[in-house]
Design a protein around this motif. Structure first.
Motif, PDB file in Angstrom:
ATOM      1  N   TRP A   1       0.879  -1.186   0.000  1.00 16.84           N
ATOM      2  CA  TRP A   1       0.000   0.000   0.000  1.00 16.84           C
ATOM      3  C   TRP A   1       0.916   1.237   0.000  1.00 16.84           C
ATOM      4  O   TRP A   1       1.499   1.585   0.993  1.00 16.84           O
TER       5      TRP A   1
ATOM      6  N   ARG B   1       7.903 -10.736   2.867  1.00 21.09           N
ATOM      7  CA  ARG B   1       6.740 -10.409   3.695  1.00 21.09           C
ATOM      8  C   ARG B   1       7.019 -10.868   5.117  1.00 21.09           C
ATOM      9  O   ARG B   1       7.474 -11.996   5.333  1.00 21.09           O
TER      10      ARG B   1
ATOM     11  N   PRO C   1       1.401  -0.828  10.911  1.00 18.42           N
ATOM     12  CA  PRO C   1       0.583  -1.957  10.436  1.00 18.42           C
ATOM     13  C   PRO C   1       1.151  -3.290  10.922  1.00 18.42           C
ATOM     14  O   PRO C   1       2.348  -3.411  11.214  1.00 18.42           O
TER      15      PRO C   1
ATOM     16  N   GLU D   1       1.445  -6.230   9.279  1.00 17.94           N
ATOM     17  CA  GLU D   1       2.304  -6.906   8.328  1.00 17.94           C
ATOM     18  C   GLU D   1       2.882  -5.890   7.341  1.00 17.94           C
ATOM     19  O   GLU D   1       2.180  -4.966   6.904  1.00 17.94           O
TER      20      GLU D   1
ATOM     21  N   ALA E   1      -0.732  -4.225   1.320  1.00 19.81           N
ATOM     22  CA  ALA E   1      -2.060  -3.761   0.924  1.00 19.81           C
ATOM     23  C   ALA E   1      -3.114  -4.748   1.407  1.00 19.81           C
ATOM     24  O   ALA E   1      -2.963  -5.968   1.249  1.00 19.81           O
ATOM     25  N   GLU E   2      -4.173  -4.219   2.022  1.00 20.46           N
ATOM     26  CA  GLU E   2      -5.246  -5.083   2.520  1.00 20.46           C
ATOM     27  C   GLU E   2      -6.039  -5.641   1.342  1.00 20.46           C
ATOM     28  O   GLU E   2      -6.323  -4.944   0.363  1.00 20.46           O
ATOM     29  N   GLN E   3      -6.410  -6.940   1.454  1.00 20.81           N
ATOM     30  CA  GLN E   3      -7.159  -7.598   0.379  1.00 20.81           C
ATOM     31  C   GLN E   3      -8.616  -7.142   0.402  1.00 20.81           C
ATOM     32  O   GLN E   3      -9.181  -6.928   1.453  1.00 20.81           O
TER      33      GLN E   3
END
Length: 1011
Positions: A888, A921, A931, A933, A1009-1011
């Motif tokens: 993100w 990751r 955040p 992760e 980035a959030e899914q």
């Protein structure tokens, strides 16, 4: 006496011309006589030989055989040349000419081709070698023009040493004489006319001991001359002298070409130095660094024994010498000193804004009746630092050798550099002054809280004086309080080297500068106590302390003078000014309130309890006021506390303007204030004029002819909010009761107004400082934006020229275009970095977040850096897991971060090195509040590494390592600072690991980035 070769029409020249023609005839006889004699011998010999041989071989071959005749003629021709040379040598020896000199004309002609080079030193060495090898001339002086000193100086010999220390100025008689002639000169003491013409040079010519002078003509000026001493040139014949002249003319052509290239290189060098100065002053925010930069760059172009930088004081009360170099040493004792007020050459340049120079500084000052400010200086010049309508200072250069002087060209260069430096100095001084005021205001705010945190009188007085001395950076200070019984001022607290001797001492309340401030209730500045008639010198005589300057501010509470604060001698040597007076006055007002509060605290238990409560309230108000630097917020807090403590039914607070009071906040009113346009209440509507005249709180009672603002108001109180002697605001309280408050509450409200005045003034000053910072950032952004278009145009046209779009380009031109293109790229990077930095500092950098695949971003990075990596034969390896999730981030800024880190690795890694980019990751173990992760990215290189002492400073703005190898790489020191800001703005962290001379790894995180 000096004579001229053909080309000058003077009578004496004709004598030498006759000798020259006669010598030429003798030379021709030398050459033609052997030819005639050899021809006669050949003819006679041929006749005898043929006759003799014909008798011997007549019967064998026959005399009429053509083959025998041809053979005999060939043999005779072979014998002709050595016989001719032998006879010519014999004939020349009888005429007094050296055997070695006859073939030299041919050899000298062959030597001309050896001068085909652009290296000035190589031309000189080859010329000397030809003179030595072909003519046997061991001692020859070659004088060449020096553009920097505008004079002719002896060139170096093959050992790199000058053959003479003599210097001929460009306007000397010898130079003018050599410029006019076309041939060469021979010095002869018998020529009275020429010796009279050259009488100013007789001493130098005598020391030079030269007889023959061969000029080196140039296109624009005389390039120099070759001087041979009388002993060396005694046996020269005219043909040899003419050959030397031809050699000198060929050398002059080569030197002229070399001079043109050298002047072009000097112009490029001058432009580069101007560029470095412009870049340096625009990216450096430390004045001392700017001064060092200006000195270093100027003295590269203009040699000087003394360098001075003089600036007008920020207050405009004089000239201050801020930077002084004597020889190659910096003399700090001569810095930060005010120059005398008497007129001087320096003050004239600073006032007129025009450069000036002279060959004798002291003599020029005496002749014009000016005060010389430095000694042992002959040649002197100064250029103004023009920044705006008036100069902000001057740059002065001086030389101690009376034989050296400055030129108009050097003054032009100095002025160009001064113009570049002036804007940077002005900007940094303005920024430094703003930061200084901001620091002082911050300190004042903190001190205000500290003063209200104690009620112990002795401790409070010490804190007050210590704070006053610290705020203005002074050497010493005193706090004197009035003894009401004796009407004397007592040294209650003293700071400085003689504190123990002065504490407890008394002085009359009407004596000295302190007494005058106490009596007049006005702050006083005395920057030269010796010239003040009010100076009371007894304390200095008692203690031995030397007082130079004073700032005295009375401590006034409710029109009562409690004492005075006196600060002595600024540590930096500068004068006190009105800003200092304003600051200390604001502090003194707060300090006086604190002292008064402490005094009230010592009253009776009942009064003490009441006052403690009041002080507690004031402290709470101070804390609330000091939590914000917004004017509207400060006034709202003031009104809320006034309403709460007094119990009034309605009230308002506003800013006092010439046309009335503009309401900032109000409480308790319905729509009574709506009748006033733009919230502006006329002053006569509320009795504003009377309150301003009295400068204190007043009571009033609404009547039919002047009703209150509040509909059912029976009483009013007007409290001024004043800063020093000016009323800047108004607090109005109204009540239905016959009295809004009693006398004690009225005093409290007045003190509340005093507290509010400081907070409001602080907020106004802070707003001004913030506006200045915003203006600075906008200015940098504007300049960066405006520079992009011309740089793009320059780069485009440079690439067109390099691509031979307008014609062929030779190697030298191609090199110049490469230098221009390289510098444009560097400047474009610097402008982009400055633009980003200004946006980040101003909070105007917008980020557009979206899910980004790191692999796509790295492909763009690889494309943009491939050429430079391949040029150094480096290897770029990218290792990414196949299942790496999107991040993100802002795509453009993420690519910028990666490009910065990869480019850094490329620049500081030697040819053939390796650069590795990897990502993984992982859980966010680097930021607890970030955040959960993140993607951990690293850029690893096998380069120079970072020295341990440089690692703590690696992310600082404009930081450049002192490592010599790192210094070889160009840069502005902004890339890593911008990179860190961009990473943090996107929710990540950045750090590094480095092993000196082994390599460095930069790490940063970016949210998943959030899914």
């Amino acid at each position: 006496m000096m004579s001229q070769s053909p080309g000058n029409s003077t009578p004496k020249s004709s004598l030498f011309n006759g000798r020259t023609l006669e010598s030429r005839r003798a030379g021709q006889i030398n050459r033609y006589t052997p030819l005639v004699m050899t021809g006669l011998l050949l003819a006679g010999g041929y006749a005898l030989l043929v006759s003799g041989l014909s008798l011997v071989f007549q019967q064998a071959l026959g005399w009429n055989s053509p083959w025998l005749s041809a053979l005999l003629f060939f043999i005779m021709a072979l014998a002709f040349f050595p016989l001719r040379n032998r006879l010519e040598g014999l004939f020349s020896s009888l005429r007094g000419v050296s055997l070695q000199q006859s073939p030299r004309r041919v050899e000298m002609t062959e030597a001309v081709s050896l001068l085909d080079t652009l290296d000035r030193r190589e031309i000189i060495l080859r010329l000397r070698r030809e003179l030595l090898e072909k003519l046997g001339v061991e001692k020859a002086h070659l004088f060449l023009y020096d553009l920097v000193s505008d004079s002719y100086q002896a060139a170096e010999d093959q050992n790199g040493k000058k053959t003479s220390d003599l210097v001929f100025q460009s306007n000397s008689p010898l130079v003018e004489h050599l410029t006019k002639i076309k041939g060469f000169l021979s010095l002869n003491e018998a020529d009275a006319v020429l010796m009279d013409e050259l009488r100013g040079e007789r001493t130098r010519l005598s020391l030079l001991n030269a007889r023959w002078f061969f000029p080196l003509p140039g296109n624009q000026r005389l390039l120099g001359w070759l001087a041979l001493d009388g002993q060396t040139g005694a046996g020269f014949t005219p043909p040899v002298l003419e050959a030397v002249g031809r050699l000198c003319r060929e050398a002059a052509l080569a030197l002229d070409r070399a001079q043109m290239v050298s002047e072009m290189e000097n112009s490029v060098r001058e432009m580069n130095i101007l560029t470095r100065v412009a870049q340096g002053v625009n990216v450096t925010l430390n004045l001392d660094d700017i001064f060092e930069l200006i000195y270093a760059q100027i003295t590269q172009l203009i040699p000087a024994d003394q360098f001075r930088l003089i600036l007008k004081s920020p207050q405009g009360d004089g000239l201050v010498q801020v930077f002084f170099i004597d020889g190659e040493e910096r003399v700090s004792e001569q810095e930060n000193l005010y120059l005398p007020v008497e007129p001087s050459l320096e003050s004239e340049v600073a006032a007129s804004g025009r450069g000036s120079m002279t060959d004798d500084y002291s003599r020029e000052s005496r002749q014009r009746g000016l005060l010389p400010l430095t000694d042992a200086i002959y040649a002197w010049m100064a250029a103004p630092l023009n920044a705006g309508a008036e100069p902000i200072g001057i740059i002065c250069l001086g030389r101690r050798d009376p034989a050296q002087r400055f030129t108009t060209e050097q003054l032009r260069i100095l002025q160009a550099l001064a113009d570049q430096a002036a804007g940077g100095i002005f900007k940094v001084r303005l920024l430094a002054e703003s930061e200084r005021r901001a620091r002082q205001l911050k300190t004042l705010n903190e001190v205000t809280r500290q003063l209200t945190s104690t009620l112990d009188p002795e401790r409070l007085l010490k804190n007050i004086l210590q704070s006053a001395v610290d705020i203005l950076n002074c050497e010493a200070g005193s706090l004197l309080m009035l003894d009401e019984h004796t009407e004397e001022l007592v040294f209650r607290v003293v700071l400085g080297p003689v504190a123990h001797e002065l504490e407890g001492q008394r002085m009359p309340a009407d004596k000295g500068v302190v007494g005058r401030s106490f009596q007049t209730r006005q702050p006083l500045i005395v920057n030269d106590v010796r010239s003040s008639k009010d100076w009371f010198s007894k304390p200095d005589k008692m203690t031995g302390f030397v007082t130079r300057s004073l700032l005295v501010v009375p401590l006034i509470v409710k029109d009562t003078v409690l004492g005075v604060i006196e600060v002595v001698n600024r540590k930096d040597g500068s004068n006190f000014n009105l800003d200092d007076q304003e600051l200390l006055t604001a502090f003194a007002s707060q300090a006086a309130v604190a002292i008064e509060n402490a005094r009230l605290y010592t009253l009776t238990d009942q009064a003490l309890a009441a006052k403690v409560e009041e002080l507690s309230v004031l402290q709470r108000i101070d804390r609330e006021l000091n939590t914000s630097l917004d004017v509207s917020r400060a006034m709202t807090i003031t009104l809320e506390w006034a309403m709460r403590q007094s119990g009034a039914d309605a009230g308002l607070v506003g800013v006092v303007l010439p046309e009335g009071v503009r309401v900032v906040a109000s409480q308790g009113y319905a729509d009574e204030l709506s009748i006033f346009e733009n919230d502006l209440i006329p002053g006569d509507r509320i009795g504003l004029g009377r309150m301003i005249d009295l400068r204190r709180a007043i009571r009033s009672y609404p009547a039919e002819d002047l009703p209150g603002l509040f509909t059912s108001a029976a009483s009013q109180v007007l409290i001024p909010i004043q800063r020093e002697q000016s009323v800047i605001g108004l607090l109005l309280l109204e009540s239905r009761k016959p009295e809004v408050c009693d006398e004690d509450m009225l005093e409290f409200l007045q003190r509340l107004g005093d507290h509010a005045a400081i907070a409001i003034a602080n907020a106004q000053l802070y707003s001004a400082v913030q506006s200045a910072n915003v203006a600075k950032s906008e200015f940098v952004s504007f300049v960066a934006h405006e520079l992009k278009n011309p740089m793009t145009s320059i780069k485009g046209y440079t690439e067109l020229l390099a691509a031979k779009a307008v014609g062929p380009v030779n190697d030298a031109q191609a090199n110049f275009l490469t230098v221009i293109r390289s510098n444009i790229d560097r400047m474009n990077t610097l402008v982009s970095d400055l633009n980003d930095l200004s946006k980040i500092e101003a909070g105007r950098l917008r980020l557009e977040f979206a899910p980004i695949h790191l692999s796509e971003a790295l492909q763009e990075v690889e494309r943009s850096t491939r050429r430079q990596i391949e040029e150094k034969q480096q290897t770029l390896t990218i290792n990414l897991p196949a299942d790496l999730p999107p991040v993100w981030a802002d795509r453009t800024r993420l690519v910028q971060v990666l490009v910065n880190l990869v480019s850094n690795a490329h620049k500081y890694t030697e040819a053939g090195g390796k650069i590795t980019v990897g990502a993984l990751r992982t859980k966010n173990e680097w930021d607890e509040n970030g955040p959960a992760e993140v993607v951990h990215v690293w850029v690893q290189d096998t380069g120079l590494g970072i020295a341990p002492e440089d690692q703590p400073k690696i992310f600082q703005k404009f930081f450049r390592s002192e490592d010599p190898k790192a210094r070889e790489v160009p840069g502005s020191g902004l890339g890593l600072n911008i990179t860190r800001s961009l990473v943090e703005m996107q929710g990540g962290q950045i750090w590094f690991e480095s092993e000196y001379r082994r390599g460095t790894t930069f790490h940063f995180t970016i949210p998943v980035a959030e899914q």
